[in-house]
Scaffold this motif. Structure first.
Motif, PDB file in Angstrom:
ATOM      1  N   GLN A 309     -28.790 -16.501  59.385  1.00 11.71           N
ATOM      2  CA  GLN A 309     -27.776 -17.557  59.394  1.00 11.71           C
ATOM      3  C   GLN A 309     -27.295 -17.755  57.953  1.00 11.71           C
ATOM      4  N   ALA A 310     -26.033 -17.562  57.713  1.00 12.36           N
ATOM      5  CA  ALA A 310     -25.445 -17.784  56.386  1.00 12.36           C
ATOM      6  C   ALA A 310     -24.651 -19.086  56.433  1.00 12.36           C
ATOM      7  N   GLN A 311     -25.063 -20.057  55.610  1.00 16.82           N
ATOM      8  CA  GLN A 311     -24.473 -21.385  55.680  1.00 16.82           C
ATOM      9  C   GLN A 311     -23.116 -21.481  54.997  1.00 16.82           C
ATOM     10  N   GLN A 312     -22.903 -20.720  53.933  1.00 13.43           N
ATOM     11  CA  GLN A 312     -21.647 -20.829  53.167  1.00 13.43           C
ATOM     12  C   GLN A 312     -21.111 -19.431  52.921  1.00 13.43           C
ATOM     13  N   VAL A 313     -20.150 -19.000  53.721  1.00 15.46           N
ATOM     14  CA  VAL A 313     -19.564 -17.663  53.639  1.00 15.46           C
ATOM     15  C   VAL A 313     -18.048 -17.809  53.726  1.00 15.46           C
ATOM     16  N   VAL A 314     -17.345 -16.965  52.989  1.00 16.58           N
ATOM     17  CA  VAL A 314     -15.883 -16.921  53.112  1.00 16.58           C
ATOM     18  C   VAL A 314     -15.506 -15.580  53.747  1.00 16.58           C
ATOM     19  N   GLN A 349     -12.739  -2.859  44.368  1.00 14.90           N
ATOM     20  CA  GLN A 349     -12.485  -4.226  43.896  1.00 14.90           C
ATOM     21  C   GLN A 349     -13.471  -5.210  44.513  1.00 14.90           C
ATOM     22  N   GLY A 350     -13.814  -4.995  45.783  1.00 16.54           N
ATOM     23  CA  GLY A 350     -14.784  -5.861  46.425  1.00 16.54           C
ATOM     24  C   GLY A 350     -16.155  -5.776  45.780  1.00 16.54           C
ATOM     25  N   SER A 351     -16.574  -4.573  45.382  1.00 16.31           N
ATOM     26  CA  SER A 351     -17.869  -4.416  44.721  1.00 16.31           C
ATOM     27  C   SER A 351     -17.907  -5.179  43.402  1.00 16.31           C
ATOM     28  N   LEU A 352     -16.798  -5.185  42.680  1.00 17.08           N
ATOM     29  CA  LEU A 352     -16.753  -5.924  41.411  1.00 17.08           C
ATOM     30  C   LEU A 352     -16.866  -7.429  41.630  1.00 17.08           C
ATOM     31  N   LYS A 353     -16.443  -7.909  42.786  1.00 17.51           N
ATOM     32  CA  LYS A 353     -16.455  -9.355  43.061  1.00 17.51           C
ATOM     33  C   LYS A 353     -17.584  -9.756  44.006  1.00 17.51           C
ATOM     34  N   ASP A 354     -18.531  -8.824  44.315  1.00 18.60           N
ATOM     35  CA  ASP A 354     -19.618  -9.100  45.269  1.00 18.60           C
ATOM     36  C   ASP A 354     -19.067  -9.461  46.641  1.00 18.60           C
ATOM     37  N   ILE A 355     -18.027  -8.737  47.052  1.00 22.22           N
ATOM     38  CA  ILE A 355     -17.443  -8.924  48.378  1.00 22.22           C
ATOM     39  C   ILE A 355     -17.750  -7.679  49.210  1.00 22.22           C
ATOM     40  N   GLU A 356     -18.298  -7.887  50.398  1.00 23.14           N
ATOM     41  CA  GLU A 356     -18.751  -6.794  51.241  1.00 23.14           C
ATOM     42  C   GLU A 356     -17.768  -6.564  52.382  1.00 23.14           C
ATOM     43  N   ARG A 357     -17.449  -5.290  52.588  1.00 19.29           N
ATOM     44  CA  ARG A 357     -16.611  -4.951  53.747  1.00 19.29           C
ATOM     45  C   ARG A 357     -17.468  -4.958  55.006  1.00 19.29           C
ATOM     46  N   LEU A 358     -17.032  -5.751  56.000  1.00 17.80           N
ATOM     47  CA  LEU A 358     -17.751  -5.835  57.265  1.00 17.80           C
ATOM     48  C   LEU A 358     -17.240  -4.818  58.278  1.00 17.80           C
ATOM     49  N   ASN A 359     -15.947  -4.574  58.267  1.00 17.54           N
ATOM     50  CA  ASN A 359     -15.386  -3.671  59.261  1.00 17.54           C
ATOM     51  C   ASN A 359     -14.012  -3.209  58.810  1.00 17.54           C
ATOM     52  N   CYS A 360     -13.683  -1.996  59.178  1.00 16.20           N
ATOM     53  CA  CYS A 360     -12.334  -1.468  58.951  1.00 16.20           C
ATOM     54  C   CYS A 360     -12.026  -0.581  60.138  1.00 16.20           C
ATOM     55  N   PHE A 361     -11.280  -1.128  61.103  1.00 16.58           N
ATOM     56  CA  PHE A 361     -11.031  -0.416  62.349  1.00 16.58           C
ATOM     57  C   PHE A 361      -9.561  -0.544  62.689  1.00 16.58           C
ATOM     58  N   ASP A 363      -5.965  -1.131  62.471  1.00 15.30           N
ATOM     59  CA  ASP A 363      -5.097  -1.833  61.518  1.00 15.30           C
ATOM     60  C   ASP A 363      -5.754  -3.112  61.002  1.00 15.30           C
ATOM     61  N   ARG A 364      -7.089  -3.181  61.032  1.00 15.42           N
ATOM     62  CA  ARG A 364      -7.777  -4.394  60.606  1.00 15.42           C
ATOM     63  C   ARG A 364      -8.828  -4.081  59.556  1.00 15.42           C
ATOM     64  N   TYR A 365      -8.935  -4.976  58.606  1.00  6.22           N
ATOM     65  CA  TYR A 365      -9.930  -4.879  57.529  1.00  6.22           C
ATOM     66  C   TYR A 365     -10.544  -6.272  57.371  1.00  6.22           C
ATOM     67  N   VAL A 366     -11.848  -6.348  57.466  1.00  3.47           N
ATOM     68  CA  VAL A 366     -12.544  -7.636  57.372  1.00  3.47           C
ATOM     69  C   VAL A 366     -13.613  -7.547  56.293  1.00  3.47           C
ATOM     70  N   ALA A 367     -13.660  -8.553  55.421  1.00  4.74           N
ATOM     71  CA  ALA A 367     -14.645  -8.591  54.345  1.00  4.74           C
ATOM     72  C   ALA A 367     -15.193 -10.017  54.233  1.00  4.74           C
ATOM     73  N   ALA A 368     -16.320 -10.133  53.521  1.00  6.11           N
ATOM     74  CA  ALA A 368     -16.980 -11.442  53.376  1.00  6.11           C
ATOM     75  C   ALA A 368     -17.593 -11.543  51.994  1.00  6.11           C
ATOM     76  N   CYS A 369     -17.677 -12.779  51.496  1.00  7.02           N
ATOM     77  CA  CYS A 369     -18.346 -13.070  50.225  1.00  7.02           C
ATOM     78  C   CYS A 369     -19.374 -14.176  50.477  1.00  7.02           C
ATOM     79  N   GLY A 370     -20.571 -14.002  49.905  1.00  9.84           N
ATOM     80  CA  GLY A 370     -21.633 -14.980  50.090  1.00  9.84           C
ATOM     81  C   GLY A 370     -22.554 -14.661  51.253  1.00  9.84           C
ATOM     82  N   LEU A 371     -22.374 -13.494  51.888  1.00 14.27           N
ATOM     83  CA  LEU A 371     -23.171 -13.174  53.071  1.00 14.27           C
ATOM     84  C   LEU A 371     -24.607 -12.831  52.704  1.00 14.27           C
ATOM     85  N   THR A 372     -24.801 -11.947  51.731  1.00  6.85           N
ATOM     86  CA  THR A 372     -26.155 -11.570  51.313  1.00  6.85           C
ATOM     87  C   THR A 372     -26.458 -11.988  49.882  1.00  6.85           C
TER      88      THR A 372
END
Length: 545
Positions: A309-314, A349-361, A363-372
C-alpha cells in the motif's frame, strides 16, 4: 486601530503597506492570536493590484498542520529514516518550537510526564496540555538550537531537549521575515546500531580469517598430501566459479592423469557457469523492464505474495494522439522507431527524477513517483516529468516529420500495488489516482497537462495554471481540475507545427480543431456527451494498466 492592532496579523499587514511592491510577500512569525482563543498563528500577506493601482492587501494564516505534515512525513517517521526515536522540528529565535513534537503526537501522556519531570514551568506544561500544541510553548535550549539561530549548521553528538544524548544535524532556514532553524535528531543508541553491527561483522571476519590461515598452514605442513590438497582446493574454486588457471602437477604419475581429468571437468563447469550467468543477467534485465528493482528482489527471494500500500503517490497518465495519422503519413517502421525513441528518452528522464514507468501499451504511457522511493517533492517531479514528455514529443515530431501529440493527466493519492499471476505475472497498480489520471489524459486537449485539485494545491506556486472543466467520477462525484498554462501550451503547439509543412490543416489540428470546424454549440454538445460517458468509463479505469 481595532482591538487586534497589536497582533502579528496587523504587523504583517503594516509591513506590506510599507513595502507595497508588486510580488512583495511579507511573512510574520508565530504568536498567540486572540481570535483563535490564543492558539499560535502566523500570517503571510501580499498586495493586490488592479493593473498598476493598489486595491488591497491579501493576508492568510499559515496552516500549521501542513508544516507538521511535511516535517513528520505524514507521521511516517520510520519511512523517512528517522527510526523509533528520530524527529525533525523547527525552532525560532526565542528557542521555542515552531512545529509539533513527535512524542506529543505519538504518546501525549509520556510527553507530559517528561515535561513535568523537567525544569519547565508547570504553568507552561498545563498550557501545552490545554492547547494540545507545543508551538511557542516548549523551550528548546539545546546547543543545536542555539547554534542554528545564529546561522550555524553542523552534525554532532549532544544532549537533546529531553536530556538524553542524540545525534543532531541542524541548519538555518533562509526565509525572509523569520529567523527559524531546522533540527533533525535521533537517539544516540539507535543511531549507533549500524556501527555496532559493522563492528560485530569485522570481528567475525577476523576470526574466520584466522581460521583460514591456520588451515592453510596445516596444509602446507602436510606436503606429502599436496597433490590431493591442490585438486580439492581447485575443485572448490571451480565450484565457486572463480577465474583460475588449469591445475598443473609436474610429477608424471597417477596424479598428473587425474589433474588432466579435473581440468577437463573444470572447463565444462566454467562454460556452463558462464552460460548460466548470461541467462541470469538476461532474465534480470527482462524483469527490470516490467518490475521495480525492489519488487524483483522480493520475487527472486521467493516471496509469493507481493502486495503493498503506497499512501502518497503521483500518477502521470499520457495518451499518445495521432499514431494512426503518423503511420499513414510516414509508414509503420518510421512511426515505431519514433515511438521507441520517445519512450527511451522519456524513461531516461524518469530515472533522473525517480519516476518509474508502470506500463506502456499501445497509445498509453503510465508512470508513477513515490511508489517505491518516497519523495517530499514527488508531485512537482511528476509535473516536471509531464513537461519533459511534451518537449520530447515535439523534438520527435520535428526529427521524423510526424504529427504526434499528448494528452496528460495527473492525480495523487494512495494506491495498491501487487504482483498478479504465477506463470505469466504482471505488476499491477490500482486506486483512484490511476483511474482519475487516466480519465484526465483522455479528456484533455492535445499537448495539455490536466491536473486535479490535490495536485494543484501542492504545486500551484511553481507553475501557471488555469481552471479546467470538472471531471465526473463514479457515483456522480465531480472533481475540479486545472490546466497547465493553456496560453503557454498554445505557443508550444504552434512550435510543434512550425516548419512541418502542414498548412492550414496542421494549424487546425494543433489548436484542437478539425479542418472543417463545426459551430461552438455542437462542440459543447459533444463535450457534454463525453462527460456523460465518464461515469461508465471510470469503473473501467482501474484496469487501464
Amino acid at each position: 486601530t481595532g482591538p487586534y492592532r497589536n497582533s502579528n496579523l496587523a504587523d504583517v499587514v503594516r509591513q506590506d503597506q510599507d513595502n507595497p511592491d508588486v510580488g512583495a510577500i511579507q511573512l510574520g512569525d508565530f504568536q498567540f492570536y486572540r481570535p483563535s482563543y490564543n492558539a499560535p498563528a502566523a500570517f503571510i500577506a501580499g498586495p493586490i493590484y488592479d493593473g498598476s493601482r493598489l486595491v488591497g492587501i491579501l493576508a492568510a494564516q499559515l496552516p500549521i498542520d501542513e508544516i507538521n505534515r511535511v516535517l513528520t512525513g505524514s507521521q511516517n517517521w520510520q519511512q523517512d529514516g528517522l527510526g523509533d526515536t528520530g524527529e525533525t522540528y523547527l525552532v525560532g529565535d526565542d528557542l521555542r518550537l515552531r512545529s509539533a513534537a513527535r512524542l506529543l503526537i505519538e504518546s501525549p501522556e509520556e510527553y507530559f510526564g517528561i515535561l513535568r519531570d523537567s525544569r519547565i514551568d508547570p504553568e507552561t506544561v498545563d498550557l501545552i496540555e490545554q492547547l494540545q500544541t507545543s508551538l511557542l510553548l516548549h523551550p528548546i535550549e539545546t546547543d543545536a538550537a542555539k547554534d542554528v539561530i545564529v546561522g550555524e549548521s553542523g552534525t554532532r553528538i549532544m544532549p537533546g531537549y529531553y536530556g538524553s544524548d542524540v545525534l543532531s544535524s541542524y541548519a538555518p532556514l533562509n526565509i525572509q521575515g523569520v529567523n527559524w532553524g531546522i533540527v533533525s535528531e535521533m537517539a544516540l543508541a539507535e543511531a549507533y546500531v549500524p556501527v555496532n553491527t559493522l563492528q560485530n561483522y569485522l570481528l567475525l571476519s577476523i576470526i574466520v580469517l584466522i581460521l583460514l590461515v591456520t588451515l592453510f598452514a596445516t596444509i602446507v605442513a602436510q606436503r606429502f598430501t599436496r597433490p590431493i590438497d591442490l585438486m580439492v582446493q581447485f575443485s572448490q574454486d571451480v565450484d565457486n566459479h572463480e577465474a583460475i588457471p588449469d591445475l598443473e602437477i609436474t610429477e608424471r604419475n597417477e596424479f598428473s592423469e587425474l589433474a588432466q581429468i579435473v581440468n577437463r571437468m573444470a572447463q565444462k563447469i566454467r562454460e556452463e557457469a558462464a552460460t548460466i550467468t548470461s541467462i541470469k543477467q538476461e532474465k534480470e534485465s527482462l524483469l527490470l523492464n516490467i518490475l521495480p528493482p525492489l519488487v524483483m528482489e522480493r520475487w527472486q527471494q521467493g516471496e509469493t505474495r507481493v502486495l503493498d500500500q503506497a499512501q502518497q503517490v503521483v500518477i502521470i497518465a499520457i495518451q499518445i494522439l495521432g499514431l494512426a495519422d503518423s503511420q499513414a503519413k510516414v509508414g509503420a517502421n518510421q512511426t515505431a522507431d519514433a515511438l521507441d525513441e520517445w519512450v527511451t528518452l522519456l524513461d531516461e528522464q524518469g530515472s533522473l527524477k525517480d519516476i518509474e514507468r508502470l506500463n506502456c501499451f499501445g497509445d498509453r504511457y503510465v508512470a508513477a513517483c513515490g511508489l517505491t522511493k518516497p519523495r517530499l517533492d514527488l508531485i512537482k517531479r511528476g509535473v516536471d516529468f509531464a513537461q519533459d514528455a511534451l518537449n520530447l514529443i515535439k523534438d520527435i515530431d520535428q526529427k521524423h516529420g510526424l504529427s504526434l501529440s499528448l494528452g496528460i493527466g495527473i492525480h495523487t493519492g494512495s494506491v495498491t500495488t501487487a504482483l498478479i499471476g504465477q506463470k505469466k505475472f504482471q505488476y499491477d497498480v490500482w486506486g483512484e489516482p490511476v483511474s482519475v489520471a487516466s480519465q484526465l489524459s483522455q479528456q484533455t486537449e492535445p499537448n495539455t497537462i490536466r491536473i486535479t485539485q490535490a495536485v494543484y494545491d501542492r504545486v500551484q506556486e511553481f507553475f501557471q495554471f488555469e481552471s479546467g472543466q470538472p471531471v465526473l467520477l463514479a457515483g456522480n462525484r465531480s472533481m475540479p481540475t486545472w490546466v497547465l498554462g493553456k496560453s503557454g501550451m498554445s505557443d508550444l503547439i504552434s512550435q510543434l507545427t512550425t516548419g512541418l509543412g502542414w498548412g492550414d490543416e496542421g494549424e487546425n489540428s494543433a489548436s484542437g480543431n478539425s479542418p472543417n470546424p463545426t459551430n461552438k454549440e455542437d462542440t459543447n454538445k459533444e463535450d457534454t456527451n463525453k462527460e456523460d460517458t465518464n461515469k461508465e468509463d471510470t469503473n473501467k479505469e482501474d484496469n487501464w494498466l
